[in-house]
Scaffold this motif. Structure first.
Motif, PDB file in Angstrom:
ATOM      1  N   MET A  71      36.388  62.846  54.849  1.00  0.00           N
ATOM      2  CA  MET A  71      37.509  63.707  54.474  1.00  0.00           C
ATOM      3  C   MET A  71      38.475  63.860  55.638  1.00  0.00           C
ATOM      4  O   MET A  71      38.122  63.615  56.799  1.00  0.00           O
ATOM      5  CB  MET A  71      37.005  65.079  54.043  1.00  0.00           C
ATOM      6  N   ALA A  72      39.688  64.263  55.319  1.00  0.00           N
ATOM      7  CA  ALA A  72      40.667  64.596  56.332  1.00  0.00           C
ATOM      8  C   ALA A  72      40.382  66.000  56.860  1.00  0.00           C
ATOM      9  O   ALA A  72      39.734  66.814  56.189  1.00  0.00           O
ATOM     10  CB  ALA A  72      42.076  64.528  55.742  1.00  0.00           C
ATOM     11  N   ALA A  73      40.894  66.280  58.044  1.00  0.00           N
ATOM     12  CA  ALA A  73      40.670  67.595  58.656  1.00  0.00           C
ATOM     13  C   ALA A  73      41.720  68.581  58.166  1.00  0.00           C
ATOM     14  O   ALA A  73      42.638  68.984  58.899  1.00  0.00           O
ATOM     15  CB  ALA A  73      40.695  67.480  60.172  1.00  0.00           C
ATOM     16  N   THR A  74      41.600  68.974  56.885  1.00  0.00           N
ATOM     17  CA  THR A  74      42.534  69.923  56.282  1.00  0.00           C
ATOM     18  C   THR A  74      41.783  71.152  55.797  1.00  0.00           C
ATOM     19  O   THR A  74      40.566  71.109  55.582  1.00  0.00           O
ATOM     20  CB  THR A  74      43.270  69.290  55.087  1.00  0.00           C
ATOM     21  N   ASP A  75      42.521  72.226  55.589  1.00  0.00           N
ATOM     22  CA  ASP A  75      41.896  73.465  55.108  1.00  0.00           C
ATOM     23  C   ASP A  75      41.254  73.254  53.739  1.00  0.00           C
ATOM     24  O   ASP A  75      40.165  73.781  53.460  1.00  0.00           O
ATOM     25  CB  ASP A  75      42.935  74.581  55.022  1.00  0.00           C
ATOM     26  N   GLU A  76      41.924  72.496  52.864  1.00  0.00           N
ATOM     27  CA  GLU A  76      41.378  72.242  51.529  1.00  0.00           C
ATOM     28  C   GLU A  76      40.029  71.547  51.625  1.00  0.00           C
ATOM     29  O   GLU A  76      39.049  71.955  50.970  1.00  0.00           O
ATOM     30  CB  GLU A  76      42.330  71.382  50.707  1.00  0.00           C
ATOM     31  N   MET A  77      39.951  70.490  52.443  1.00  0.00           N
ATOM     32  CA  MET A  77      38.715  69.730  52.547  1.00  0.00           C
ATOM     33  C   MET A  77      37.614  70.528  53.245  1.00  0.00           C
ATOM     34  O   MET A  77      36.439  70.411  52.893  1.00  0.00           O
ATOM     35  CB  MET A  77      38.970  68.423  53.278  1.00  0.00           C
ATOM     36  N   GLN A  78      37.999  71.341  54.193  1.00  0.00           N
ATOM     37  CA  GLN A  78      37.005  72.191  54.841  1.00  0.00           C
ATOM     38  C   GLN A  78      36.368  73.126  53.815  1.00  0.00           C
ATOM     39  O   GLN A  78      35.149  73.317  53.789  1.00  0.00           O
ATOM     40  CB  GLN A  78      37.650  73.005  55.956  1.00  0.00           C
ATOM     41  N   GLY A  79      37.186  73.711  52.940  1.00  0.00           N
ATOM     42  CA  GLY A  79      36.668  74.603  51.906  1.00  0.00           C
ATOM     43  C   GLY A  79      35.732  73.886  50.956  1.00  0.00           C
ATOM     44  O   GLY A  79      34.692  74.436  50.561  1.00  0.00           O
ATOM     45  N   ILE A  80      36.069  72.656  50.582  1.00  0.00           N
ATOM     46  CA  ILE A  80      35.211  71.874  49.689  1.00  0.00           C
ATOM     47  C   ILE A  80      33.882  71.562  50.363  1.00  0.00           C
ATOM     48  O   ILE A  80      32.813  71.681  49.754  1.00  0.00           O
ATOM     49  CB  ILE A  80      35.938  70.584  49.250  1.00  0.00           C
ATOM     50  N   ALA A  81      33.938  71.173  51.635  1.00  0.00           N
ATOM     51  CA  ALA A  81      32.701  70.865  52.360  1.00  0.00           C
ATOM     52  C   ALA A  81      31.796  72.088  52.454  1.00  0.00           C
ATOM     53  O   ALA A  81      30.572  71.994  52.278  1.00  0.00           O
ATOM     54  CB  ALA A  81      33.034  70.348  53.761  1.00  0.00           C
ATOM     55  N   LEU A  82      32.379  73.242  52.714  1.00  0.00           N
ATOM     56  CA  LEU A  82      31.576  74.463  52.829  1.00  0.00           C
ATOM     57  C   LEU A  82      30.967  74.860  51.486  1.00  0.00           C
ATOM     58  O   LEU A  82      29.878  75.438  51.434  1.00  0.00           O
ATOM     59  CB  LEU A  82      32.441  75.602  53.376  1.00  0.00           C
ATOM     60  N   LYS A  83      31.646  74.505  50.406  1.00  0.00           N
ATOM     61  CA  LYS A  83      31.130  74.799  49.059  1.00  0.00           C
ATOM     62  C   LYS A  83      30.038  73.817  48.656  1.00  0.00           C
ATOM     63  O   LYS A  83      28.978  74.211  48.167  1.00  0.00           O
ATOM     64  CB  LYS A  83      32.277  74.750  48.044  1.00  0.00           C
ATOM     65  N   ILE A  84      30.280  72.533  48.846  1.00  0.00           N
ATOM     66  CA  ILE A  84      29.354  71.485  48.411  1.00  0.00           C
ATOM     67  C   ILE A  84      28.140  71.387  49.332  1.00  0.00           C
ATOM     68  O   ILE A  84      27.031  71.089  48.899  1.00  0.00           O
ATOM     69  CB  ILE A  84      30.080  70.125  48.346  1.00  0.00           C
ATOM     70  N   GLU A  85      28.359  71.597  50.626  1.00  0.00           N
ATOM     71  CA  GLU A  85      27.322  71.485  51.649  1.00  0.00           C
ATOM     72  C   GLU A  85      26.641  70.100  51.657  1.00  0.00           C
ATOM     73  O   GLU A  85      25.447  69.971  51.392  1.00  0.00           O
ATOM     74  CB  GLU A  85      26.264  72.586  51.504  1.00  0.00           C
ATOM     75  N   PRO A  86      27.407  69.061  51.968  1.00  0.00           N
ATOM     76  CA  PRO A  86      26.792  67.734  52.118  1.00  0.00           C
ATOM     77  C   PRO A  86      25.908  67.703  53.355  1.00  0.00           C
ATOM     78  O   PRO A  86      25.957  68.605  54.192  1.00  0.00           O
ATOM     79  CB  PRO A  86      28.014  66.816  52.286  1.00  0.00           C
ATOM     80  N   GLU A  87      25.137  66.639  53.499  1.00  0.00           N
ATOM     81  CA  GLU A  87      24.333  66.462  54.702  1.00  0.00           C
ATOM     82  C   GLU A  87      25.238  66.294  55.924  1.00  0.00           C
ATOM     83  O   GLU A  87      24.943  66.807  57.001  1.00  0.00           O
ATOM     84  CB  GLU A  87      23.448  65.221  54.549  1.00  0.00           C
ATOM     85  N   MET A  88      26.333  65.566  55.734  1.00  0.00           N
ATOM     86  CA  MET A  88      27.241  65.294  56.848  1.00  0.00           C
ATOM     87  C   MET A  88      28.673  65.191  56.349  1.00  0.00           C
ATOM     88  O   MET A  88      28.910  64.730  55.230  1.00  0.00           O
ATOM     89  CB  MET A  88      26.852  63.981  57.542  1.00  0.00           C
ATOM     90  N   VAL A  89      29.610  65.642  57.162  1.00  0.00           N
ATOM     91  CA  VAL A  89      31.012  65.350  56.923  1.00  0.00           C
ATOM     92  C   VAL A  89      31.473  64.384  58.009  1.00  0.00           C
ATOM     93  O   VAL A  89      31.034  64.485  59.164  1.00  0.00           O
ATOM     94  CB  VAL A  89      31.907  66.608  56.918  1.00  0.00           C
ATOM     95  N   CYS A  90      32.311  63.450  57.631  1.00  0.00           N
ATOM     96  CA  CYS A  90      32.894  62.505  58.586  1.00  0.00           C
ATOM     97  C   CYS A  90      34.408  62.657  58.499  1.00  0.00           C
ATOM     98  O   CYS A  90      35.001  62.417  57.446  1.00  0.00           O
ATOM     99  CB  CYS A  90      32.483  61.074  58.269  1.00  0.00           C
ATOM    100  N   LEU A  91      35.011  63.093  59.599  1.00  0.00           N
ATOM    101  CA  LEU A  91      36.455  63.287  59.616  1.00  0.00           C
ATOM    102  C   LEU A  91      37.149  61.954  59.846  1.00  0.00           C
ATOM    103  O   LEU A  91      36.832  61.228  60.788  1.00  0.00           O
ATOM    104  CB  LEU A  91      36.844  64.275  60.716  1.00  0.00           C
ATOM    105  N   VAL A  92      38.091  61.645  58.967  1.00  0.00           N
ATOM    106  CA  VAL A  92      38.825  60.385  59.026  1.00  0.00           C
ATOM    107  C   VAL A  92      40.321  60.672  58.927  1.00  0.00           C
ATOM    108  O   VAL A  92      40.734  61.679  58.360  1.00  0.00           O
ATOM    109  CB  VAL A  92      38.403  59.435  57.883  1.00  0.00           C
TER     110      VAL A  92
END
Length: 241
Positions: A71-92
């Motif tokens: 994901m990109a380092a945006t507020d929207e994507m941060q919120g999605i990551a915190l909701k979904i809770e994947p094993e890892m996020v990779c900022l691209v």
């Protein structure tokens, strides 16, 4: 031992070409998991050109392997990551006009910004990775963000047509792996790797994961997804830790 993490974005690309319901990325993720993938990668782009929000949610709910969210380092994507809770996020990095990710994330001068962005993600127990070029300055900047992993962009190596150019790009990657290990980062590799060019990493220690999508999906057209994933997983099992 290094492991295989399969990207299913290209399955979603085919589906979105007709705006239909098939092929289903969730089914592809399950099949890749059954064939030996130890993780599934999806890139949820801001323009939603392939993977959709429901794909991320369903893969997280149904697969037993690790989910990596690019994901990109945006507020929207941060919120999605915190909701979904994947094993890892990779900022691209993302550019709207690009067909695929063309280069690594620029970390230089953004260390504090990226550290603040990752802080709530780390607090949730989600691991992080930064997709960066094989550049010593980028690697040194990456560790200042508090990330545990980097994923070295192997696209320049994979795309090099001439042997000498390919060798130069390979040497950059090998030196970057060594530097990252020395300063305490774990290393993943990804972008453009296939069943041939990956062989140059067979005896290289210190690689945690190989992120592969396009080559597997291309092979799957002819041989089937199960066989394509098994072939790559078995190949990687012969590699050095």
């Amino acid at each position: 031992m290094p492991v295989l993490v399969v990207n299913v974005d290209h399955v979603a690309t085919l589906r979105q070409a007709r705006r239909g319901i098939e092929p289903e990325p969730v089914t592809a993720a399950y099949m890749a998991e059954m064939a030996g993938a130890t993780g599934i990668i999806v890139h949820l782009r801001e323009d939603r050109r392939h993977i959709q929000d429901r794909d991320v949610e369903l893969i997280k709910q149904t697969c037993n392997t690790r989910l990596h969210l690019e994901m990109a380092a945006t507020d929207e994507m941060q919120g999605i990551a915190l909701k979904i809770e994947p094993e890892m996020v990779c900022l691209v990095p993302e550019k709207r006009q690009e067909l695929t990710t063309e280069g690594g994330l620029n970390c230089i001068g953004r260390e504090a910004e990226l550290k603040d962005f990752l802080a709530p993600i780390h607090e949730k127990g989600i691991r992080s990775s930064l997709f960066i070029d094989a550049d010593p300055k980028q690697i040194e900047a990456a560790i200042a963000t508090g990330t545990e992993f980097i994923e070295i962009h192997t696209g320049h190596y994979a795309d090099a047509k001439e042997y000498d150019n390919r060798r130069v790009e390979l040497e950059k990657i090998l030196k970057s792996i060594s530097l990252a290990k020395d300063i305490g980062l774990k290393v993943n590799l990804g972008h453009g790797l296939n069943y041939r060019n990956i062989l140059n990493f067979k005896d290289v220690p210190g690689i945690s994961e190989y992120s592969i999508g396009h080559a597997i999906m291309a092979r799957a057209i002819y041989l089937g997804l199960d066989r394509a994933v098994r072939d790559m997983a078995e190949l990687i099992r012969t590699f050095a830790d």
